[in-house]
Enzyme design. Structure first.
Site, PDB file in Angstrom:
ATOM      1  N   ASP A  61       0.860  -1.190   0.000  1.00  0.00           N
ATOM      2  CA  ASP A  61       0.000   0.000   0.000  1.00  0.00           C
ATOM      3  C   ASP A  61       0.892   1.235   0.000  1.00  0.00           C
ATOM      4  O   ASP A  61       1.671   1.445   0.935  1.00  0.00           O
ATOM      5  CB  ASP A  61      -0.924  -0.024   1.228  1.00  0.00           C
ATOM      6  CG  ASP A  61      -1.957   1.094   1.180  1.00  0.00           C
ATOM      7  OD1 ASP A  61      -2.566   1.292   0.120  1.00  0.00           O
ATOM      8  OD2 ASP A  61      -2.159   1.772   2.215  1.00  0.00           O
ATOM      9  N   LYS A  77      -0.758  21.830  -9.001  1.00  0.00           N
ATOM     10  CA  LYS A  77      -0.074  22.769  -9.893  1.00  0.00           C
ATOM     11  C   LYS A  77       0.796  22.024 -10.899  1.00  0.00           C
ATOM     12  O   LYS A  77       1.477  21.063 -10.527  1.00  0.00           O
ATOM     13  CB  LYS A  77       0.817  23.718  -9.078  1.00  0.00           C
ATOM     14  CG  LYS A  77       0.025  24.716  -8.262  1.00  0.00           C
ATOM     15  CD  LYS A  77       0.965  25.612  -7.483  1.00  0.00           C
ATOM     16  CE  LYS A  77       0.204  26.499  -6.542  1.00  0.00           C
ATOM     17  NZ  LYS A  77       1.014  26.993  -5.454  1.00  0.00           N
ATOM     18  N   ASN A 107      10.215   7.934   0.361  1.00  0.00           N
ATOM     19  CA  ASN A 107       9.517   8.250  -0.876  1.00  0.00           C
ATOM     20  C   ASN A 107       9.350   6.955  -1.666  1.00  0.00           C
ATOM     21  O   ASN A 107      10.336   6.325  -2.073  1.00  0.00           O
ATOM     22  CB  ASN A 107      10.348   9.269  -1.670  1.00  0.00           C
ATOM     23  CG  ASN A 107       9.745   9.576  -3.034  1.00  0.00           C
ATOM     24  OD1 ASN A 107       8.754   8.974  -3.452  1.00  0.00           O
ATOM     25  ND2 ASN A 107      10.349  10.515  -3.740  1.00  0.00           N
ATOM     26  N   ASP A 150      -1.558  12.079  -2.952  1.00  0.00           N
ATOM     27  CA  ASP A 150      -1.597  13.545  -2.960  1.00  0.00           C
ATOM     28  C   ASP A 150      -1.724  14.041  -4.401  1.00  0.00           C
ATOM     29  O   ASP A 150      -0.969  13.608  -5.268  1.00  0.00           O
ATOM     30  CB  ASP A 150      -0.320  14.107  -2.322  1.00  0.00           C
ATOM     31  CG  ASP A 150      -0.230  13.713  -0.853  1.00  0.00           C
ATOM     32  OD1 ASP A 150      -1.280  13.429  -0.256  1.00  0.00           O
ATOM     33  OD2 ASP A 150       0.892  13.683  -0.319  1.00  0.00           O
ATOM     34  N   GLU A 172       5.299   4.865   3.445  1.00  0.00           N
ATOM     35  CA  GLU A 172       4.785   6.201   3.773  1.00  0.00           C
ATOM     36  C   GLU A 172       5.961   7.166   3.936  1.00  0.00           C
ATOM     37  O   GLU A 172       6.975   6.824   4.533  1.00  0.00           O
ATOM     38  CB  GLU A 172       3.947   6.125   5.057  1.00  0.00           C
ATOM     39  CG  GLU A 172       3.543   7.431   5.680  1.00  0.00           C
ATOM     40  CD  GLU A 172       2.807   8.399   4.741  1.00  0.00           C
ATOM     41  OE1 GLU A 172       1.849   7.977   4.065  1.00  0.00           O
ATOM     42  OE2 GLU A 172       3.210   9.575   4.689  1.00  0.00           O
TER      43      GLU A 172
HETATM   44  C1  LIG Z   1      -4.169  11.873   1.016  1.00  0.00           C
HETATM   45  S1  LIG Z   1      -3.190  10.811   1.969  1.00  0.00           S
HETATM   46  C2  LIG Z   1      -4.107   9.255   1.804  1.00  0.00           C
HETATM   47  C3  LIG Z   1      -3.763   8.274   2.880  1.00  0.00           C
HETATM   48  C4  LIG Z   1      -4.414   6.896   2.737  1.00  0.00           C
HETATM   49  N1  LIG Z   1      -3.903   6.182   1.604  1.00  0.00           N
HETATM   50  C5  LIG Z   1      -5.910   6.982   2.677  1.00  0.00           C
HETATM   51  O1  LIG Z   1      -6.476   6.653   1.619  1.00  0.00           O
HETATM   52  O2  LIG Z   1      -6.507   7.372   3.695  1.00  0.00           O
HETATM   53  C6  LIG Z   1      -1.758  10.504   0.946  1.00  0.00           C
HETATM   54  C7  LIG Z   1      -0.618   9.863   1.709  1.00  0.00           C
HETATM   55  O3  LIG Z   1       0.437   9.541   0.815  1.00  0.00           O
HETATM   56  C8  LIG Z   1       1.682   9.915   1.413  1.00  0.00           C
HETATM   57  N2  LIG Z   1       2.636  10.125   0.304  1.00  0.00           N
HETATM   58  C9  LIG Z   1       2.596  11.114  -0.614  1.00  0.00           C
HETATM   59  N3  LIG Z   1       3.606  10.987  -1.487  1.00  0.00           N
HETATM   60  C10 LIG Z   1       4.296   9.884  -1.129  1.00  0.00           C
HETATM   61  C11 LIG Z   1       5.450   9.231  -1.635  1.00  0.00           C
HETATM   62  N4  LIG Z   1       6.092   9.696  -2.723  1.00  0.00           N
HETATM   63  N5  LIG Z   1       5.889   8.127  -1.019  1.00  0.00           N
HETATM   64  C12 LIG Z   1       5.251   7.640   0.086  1.00  0.00           C
HETATM   65  N6  LIG Z   1       4.150   8.220   0.620  1.00  0.00           N
HETATM   66  C13 LIG Z   1       3.671   9.317   0.019  1.00  0.00           C
HETATM   67  C14 LIG Z   1       1.339  11.164   2.185  1.00  0.00           C
HETATM   68  O4  LIG Z   1       2.286  11.484   3.176  1.00  0.00           O
HETATM   69  C15 LIG Z   1      -0.027  10.779   2.755  1.00  0.00           C
HETATM   70  O5  LIG Z   1       0.084  10.080   3.979  1.00  0.00           O
END
Ligand SMILES: C[S@@+](CC[C@H](N)C(=O)[O-])C[C@H]1O[C@@H](n2cnc3c(N)ncnc32)[C@H](O)[C@@H]1O
Length: 209
Positions: A35, A117, A87, A113, A60
């Site tokens: 995930d 932009k 990342n 996310d 995460e």
């Molecule tokens: C909007 S939240 C959604 C969290 C969860 N998946 C949910 O559906 O409730 C997006 C998550 O992705 C993480 N995230 C964003 N870019 C990431 C990356 N490149 N690698 C790992 N995690 C990332 C953010 O820190 C955040 O916790």
């Protein structure tokens, strides 16, 4: 809490060592689900508690969330759940992670996310290079799930994945959830929020062919 972390920041250039499957899980032979952007991992805790025949790995980028999730997993003595900080792009594109992608049965990108932009689109987690790498390493029949409440992001992710001819769309109605990582169609935190707010959810399933 700060929600957005710039994944292109140099802080994430170094990735932490990913333990072997034997180190992460009690039974490394179980089906493995990944995930991406698992936040505090609640979705994975819900899944891992009921589906003892799957291993779950969350990636995460917010370190504090990963530390807390790891502690909680230890306290609860979960043997089919593990979390990695960093990342996801850097982790999955690193040659040391090949073993993961070769063993994974399915991957979910739940409400990543959006980085609206144009100049920030490189920060999106789904990038052509990542999809290429997945297409090279995933076994045939492996499945990718995407879900988002942002239509533009959905279209971008769908285009990026289908631009790679090794992935095909699976119609949700033809998909057998009972054999998947999420037999009971458990919802993520963001999904629960989106449902309460009566917002749209855009989702798609793809299979490596
Ligand atoms: C909007 S939240 C959604 C969290 C969860 N998946 C949910 O559906 O409730 C997006 C998550 O992705 C993480 N995230 C964003 N870019 C990431 C990356 N490149 N690698 C790992 N995690 C990332 C953010 O820190 C955040 O916790």
């Amino acid at each position: 809490m700060r929600q957005h972390v710039n994944p292109l920041s140099r802080n994430f250039d170094q990735i932490e060592r990913i333990p072997s499957l034997h180190e992460m899980f009690n039974d490394s032979e179980l089906n493995l689900h990944l995930d991406i952007g698992c936040a505090s991992g609640e979705f994975l805790f819900d899944l891992a508690l009921v589906n003892n025949d799957w291993n779950y790995l969350g990636i995460e980028i917010r370190e504090r969330l990963v530390k807390t999730a790891k502690l909680k997993s230890l306290e609860r003595e979960m043997s089919n759940l593990y979390f990695v900080f960093g990342n996801a792009n850097n982790i999955l594109n690193d040659s040391r992670s090949k073993f993961l992608l070769k063993n994974v049965k399915s991957i979910s990108f739940n409400f990543p996310d959006p980085w609206f932009k144009k100049r920030h689109q490189k920060r999106r987690v789904i990038q052509p290079d990542l999809i290429n790498n997945l297409s090279n390493l995933l076994k045939k029949g492996s499945v990718i799930f995407i879900k988002t409440d942002v239509k533009d992001l959905f279209e971008y992710m769908d285009y990026t994945i289908l631009n790679n001819f090794n992935f095909k769309k699976i119609d949700k109605k033809d998909f057998n959830y009972s054999e998947s990582f999420n037999t009971n169609q458990v919802k993520t935190n963001r999904e629960k929020y989106v449902i309460v707010k009566k917002m749209d959810i855009f989702e798609r399933i793809y299979m490596k062919i």
